[in-house]
Design an enzyme around this catalytic site. Structure first.
Site, PDB file in Angstrom:
ATOM      1  N   GLU A 443       0.665  -1.257   0.024  1.00  0.00           N
ATOM      2  CA  GLU A 443       0.054   0.108  -0.185  1.00  0.00           C
ATOM      3  C   GLU A 443       0.910   1.252   0.122  1.00  0.00           C
ATOM      4  O   GLU A 443       0.749   2.213   0.724  1.00  0.00           O
ATOM      5  CB  GLU A 443      -1.044   0.025   1.151  1.00  0.00           C
ATOM      6  CG  GLU A 443      -2.261  -0.582   1.035  1.00  0.00           C
ATOM      7  CD  GLU A 443      -2.598  -0.037  -0.648  1.00  0.00           C
ATOM      8  OE1 GLU A 443      -2.866   1.024  -0.606  1.00  0.00           O
ATOM      9  OE2 GLU A 443      -3.093  -1.145  -1.253  1.00  0.00           O
ATOM     10  N   GLY A 444       1.880   1.439  -0.847  1.00  0.00           N
ATOM     11  CA  GLY A 444       2.842   2.411  -0.916  1.00  0.00           C
ATOM     12  C   GLY A 444       3.603   1.989   0.509  1.00  0.00           C
ATOM     13  O   GLY A 444       3.383   2.167   1.597  1.00  0.00           O
TER      14      GLY A 444
END
Ligand SMILES: Cc1cc2nc3c(=O)[nH]c(=O)nc-3n(C[C@H](O)[C@H](O)[C@H](O)COP(=O)(O)OP(=O)(O)OC[C@H]3O[C@@H](n4cnc5c(N)ncnc54)[C@H](O)[C@@H]3O)c2cc1C
Length: 602
Positions: A443-444
């Site tokens: 998620e990043g």
């Protein structure tokens, strides 16, 4: 050892004493609800989590997923859980009631999600991805797209995914190579290969809706030329009936450290030239659309991490009360004295209090962020709306990164409390630690979060997002001063906050100078110290509430509980926060060795 579930008393404290969620009932949007309904739905979720979801946690890790001939079989125990989630309509709690959502406040969802995620995050991943994909379609889709997909996604009959990553495009999504070409019928032909796709293929739902990032032929390079497509595993005709299988093939499933019940898939799109998708939103605006889902998932990942940490803390606490080792310090020299529970040893108490303060601070932070979402929707005052939007913006990378870093640390500390037994499969500590690690990567990655935090959030829009956060923190410092309560703690926090603000603003300015590389180099340490300050703020706030309860003689049988809040704040602000000053001293822009060192010298 009995299995543990998230801390009900502390969740109720945050909901009803810290954030007073009843206030939402006055808003038009939530006028159909009442406090009893909030409590009822949360209690039902907790019961489901305890009775049905929690028992699958270890089982689905041991069984894992099976991959054969492009098909993925999920652990058997997850099928019943998913069916119960469907039957109970747990798939779309905050979503639009017009399409089968429950329309509940985000803060209530946070409580429900924490119970369920803490019981077995893997089981919940199948649900939240469908919900996230659905919300994106709700916000950006056409009427016919909403009619076709929303109810099925919200009811959990169909699953959802996020198809972003490729082998050459992980953090750097602008480098993606998946292509899209418009066909005569208005759909797009998609060709490309995606990797690391959570729940990209499985047999839990009859269809899977893939939001896919791809570049329309001839579109600009980088992120500006990316569009978003809905690519169903099985094509959905305009009348809602199923068409043919889409050309989406699962070519492999990763062997990995944790989350064994969730397949991490490689997907080949259009290898037979027959993968079709429909555009969601406008061409070349895929990243803006996708960010809606990504930001939601980032908060869920923060919750994943602190709910693992919460379980680790509660297991460690239980163990420390029953494991007998060593003598008490007072009677240590007397050979006849009995062994004592390890919770009597100061070093074990230190570990437990550290875990408690992080878990409670992280919980309050996540709930406060959810609360900001609700305030945006509830308030009619435009300035207030903007204030809460600014808070959501700046808090999102903190919730994701700081929770994942500290959540993992708490899981590791929990294992330490168990000694050698924590390292074995006899207790859930090793699984919690394994499952938690991914939160800082997907998620990043946290490095990307730090960049976003410093350059878009702190440095963006003349610093209004940072101002919003500082304003909230100062409110609690002022409360201490006005009420002469925990003055020393408030002053400690104020001192570090001032130092932090200076460093943040300096770094945000440096990005526009020749020192920009140094500014990038200090983004993660700055996010970390901001997280420390945010923890201190939340813990001080909690202590102020506890103090008022005790002073008003409302503590009753909860005296120990409220004292625990005060002790957590004192421990954190007096023993952990001071380290933040040292960390800030270590954040140097000029002559930063990280930037100066020659690659050959590593
Ligand atoms: C279990 C699992 C599930 C996943 N689920 C999904 C999913 O459902 N959908 C999906 O699309 N992806 C998914 N991913 C992919 C995940 O989001 C990526 O692994 C992640 O974004 C990092 O990309 P990467 O692995 O290519 O690492 P890289 O991008 O190669 O990064 C490696 C390291 O370099 C750092 N780095 C890279 N670029 C920069 C930069 N510009 N500035 C500072 N630091 C930088 C990173 O922080 C990281 O520490 C999943 C991954 C795993 C392991």
């Amino acid at each position: 050892m009995a299995e543990v579930i998230s801390d009900q008393k502390d969740i109720n404290f945050v909901l009803y004493e810290q954030l007073n969620v009843e206030r939402f009932l006055k808003a038009e949007k939530y006028s159909d609800f009442n406090k009893k309904m909030f409590k009822l739905v949360i209690n039902e979720a907790r019961t489901l989590a305890i009775k049905e979801i929690l028992p699958t946690y270890t089982e689905c890790d041991r069984e894992g997923v099976k991959f054969e001939d492009g098909k993925v079989e999920v652990p058997q125990c997850l099928k019943r859980v998913h069916k119960l989630l469907m039957e109970g309509e747990w798939g779309a709690l905050t979503a639009n009631p017009e399409y089968g959502g429950q329309g509940l406040p985000h803060t209530i969802f946070q409580a429900i999600f924490e119970y369920m995620a803490g019981a077995n995050y893997i089981a919940m991943m199948y649900a939240v991805l469908g919900h996230g994909a659905g919300k994106m379609i709700d916000l950006f889709g056409t009427k016919s797209q909403k009619d076709l997909y929303l109810e099925k996604l919200y009811s959990l009959e169909w699953g959802g995914t996020m198809l972003l990553t490729e082998s050459g495009a992980g953090s750097d999504l602008g480098a993606l190579e998946t292509s899209a070409e418009k066909l005569k019928d208005g759909t797009y032909s998609i060709v490309g290969n995606k990797i690391f796709i959570t729940n990209g293929e499985h047999n839990l739902t009859e269809n899977i809706i893939h939001p896919v990032l791809a570049r329309v032929k001839g579109a600009p390079g980088g992120t500006k030329g990316i569009s978003l497509f809905i690519v169903p595993k099985i094509w959905v005709n305009d009348d809602g009936t199923f068409g043919e299988n889409n050309d989406v093939i699962c070519t492999g499933v990763e062997e990995k450290l944790g989350l064994h019940g969730s397949p991490t898939c490689s997907l080949s799109l259009g290898s037979r030239g027959k993968c079709r998708g429909v555009l969601l939103g406008k061409e070349n605006q895929g990243m803006q659309v996708m960010f809606h889902m990504m930001n939601g998932v980032r908060l869920e990942v923060g919750t994943q991490a602190y709910s693992h940490a919460s379980c680790a803390y509660l297991y460690a606490l239980e163990y420390a009360k029953t494991r007998l080792q060593g003598k008490s310090l007072e009677k240590g020299l007397d050979a006849k004295t009995l062994q004592v529970p390890i919770i009597e040893h100061p070093d074990v108490r230190r570990m437990l209090l550290k875990m408690k303060s992080y878990v409670e601070g992280l919980r309050s932070l996540a709930f406060f962020t959810a609360f900001c979402f609700d305030m945006i929707e509830c308030t009619k005052n435009e300035d207030e709306k903007l204030h809460y939007s600014n808070l959501v913006e700046i808090l999102t990378p903190i919730v994701k990164s700081y929770s994942s870093e500290r959540g993992f640390e708490v899981c590791a500390e929990g294992m330490q409390v168990f000694g050698g037994y924590g390292y074995t499969k006899e207790y859930p500590m090793e699984q919690l630690l394994r499952d938690c690690k991914i939160a800082s990567i997907y998620e990043g990655s946290n490095g990307i979060q730090a960049t976003d935090f410093l350059f878009r959030k702190v440095g963006g829009q003349n610093g209004v997002m940072l101002d919003a956060l500082v304003l909230e923190i100062k409110k609690k410092i002022d409360y201490s001063k006005e009420n002469n309560v925990f003055l020393d703690l408030a002053e400690n926090l104020e001192k570090v906050l001032k130092e932090l603000e200076v460093k943040l603003k300096d770094a945000a300015k440096s990005v526009k100078t020749s020192e920009y590389k140094s500014a990038f180099a200090v983004a993660s340490p700055l996010l970390e110290v901001t997280g420390d300050v945010v923890m201190a703020w939340q813990l001080l706030w909690r202590a102020q509430i506890a103090d008022a309860k005790l002073a008003g003689n409302n503590g009753g049988k909860n005296v120990d509980f409220y004292n625990g809040k005060i002790m957590a704040a004192k421990f954190f602000i007096k023993t952990i926060l001071p380290i933040a000053t040292g960390k800030l001293d270590g954040i140097v822009i000029n002559e930063n060795p990280v930037v100066i060192i020659d690659e050959k010298s590593f």
